[in-house]
Design an enzyme around this catalytic site. Structure first.
Site, short mmCIF file in Angstrom:
data_model
loop_
_atom_site.label_atom_id
_atom_site.label_comp_id
_atom_site.label_asym_id
_atom_site.label_seq_id
_atom_site.Cartn_x
_atom_site.Cartn_y
_atom_site.Cartn_z
N HIS A 46 -4.02 -4.21 -0.42
CA HIS A 46 -3.08 -4.00 0.69
C HIS A 46 -1.71 -3.51 0.21
O HIS A 46 -0.95 -2.94 0.98
CB HIS A 46 -2.97 -5.24 1.59
CG HIS A 46 -2.18 -6.38 1.01
ND1 HIS A 46 -2.79 -7.46 0.41
CD2 HIS A 46 -0.84 -6.62 0.97
CE1 HIS A 46 -1.85 -8.32 0.02
NE2 HIS A 46 -0.67 -7.82 0.34
N SER A 89 2.67 -10.26 -3.63
CA SER A 89 1.29 -9.82 -3.52
C SER A 89 0.91 -8.99 -4.73
O SER A 89 1.62 -8.06 -5.11
CB SER A 89 1.08 -8.98 -2.26
OG SER A 89 1.15 -9.79 -1.13
N ASP A 106 -9.74 -7.31 -1.45
CA ASP A 106 -8.31 -6.99 -1.41
C ASP A 106 -7.75 -6.82 -2.82
O ASP A 106 -6.62 -7.19 -3.10
CB ASP A 106 -7.51 -8.04 -0.63
CG ASP A 106 -6.08 -7.57 -0.35
OD1 ASP A 106 -5.85 -6.35 -0.29
OD2 ASP A 106 -5.18 -8.43 -0.23
#
Length: 190
Positions: A27, A132, A57
């Site tokens: 992402h 992230s 992901d």
């Protein structure tokens, strides 16, 4: 060209191979086709996207040209236990490299909603936007997870963060090393 816009995204990543392989979250680079890597020592490199796996992901980036970078060892997330100390490393809000500490709060968490892969490590180490793709590290300095999501109503850390276990990260890294652009998974039909 007129009308073209460059989209910028900040995230974190982990060097997992000295040849320049870096793992991050899919992402983080989802709508990208050009990626630039900035290291903590301020060196910058152009990179290609070697593999994207939306189901986990995870994404693997490859630095263009020769690289001789110190990789982080991938640890064994299967031996983590609730209460183990961990550190979350990343670049929250683009402020620069940050390390926070916490414990493993739970294992095999499901219904996090960030990927089809549904077994996450939950930690209370502060994970914020920009973390992230960063490392969740055990006290021996081994990668045990990739920070991927937080539970937050305000957008900041409330002590409920989630990481993709290193066992899944290892499988995606090995697929990229083998030259695959996808992760092959077994299917069983009945």
């Amino acid at each position: 060209l007129p009308g073209e816009r460059a989209q910028r995204s900040l995230g974190s990543g982990v060097i997992v191979d000295g040849s320049g392989l870096i793992v991050t979250n899919n992402h983080v680079i989802e709508n990208m086709n050009e990626v630039k890597i900035a290291l903590a020592d301020r060196r910058e490199f152009e990179a290609t996207i070697a593999l994207r796996d939306h189901r986990t992901d995870l994404a693997i980036l490859k630095i263009k040209g020769p690289a001789d970078l110190p990789p982080m060892a991938i640890g064994d997330s299967d031996h983590l236990e609730v209460g183990d100390f961990v550190m979350a490393i990343g670049n929250p809000f683009g402020v620069g490299q940050t390390v926070t500490q916490g414990i493993v709060s739970a294992l095999a968490r499901t219904q996090v909603g960030s990927s089809d892969y549904q077994f996450f490590i939950q930690t209370d180490a502060a994970i914020n936007p920009g973390n992230s793709g960063g490392a969740l590290v055990d006290l021996r300095g081994n990668l045990v997870g990739i920070n991927t999501a937080i539970y937050s109503q305000s957008g900041g850390s409330h002590g409920i963060g989630f990481a993709i276990p290193a066992s899944m990260v290892r499988a995606v890294v090995e697929a990229a090393k083998a030259g695959s652009q996808t992760v092959r998974r077994p299917w069983l039909g009945a």
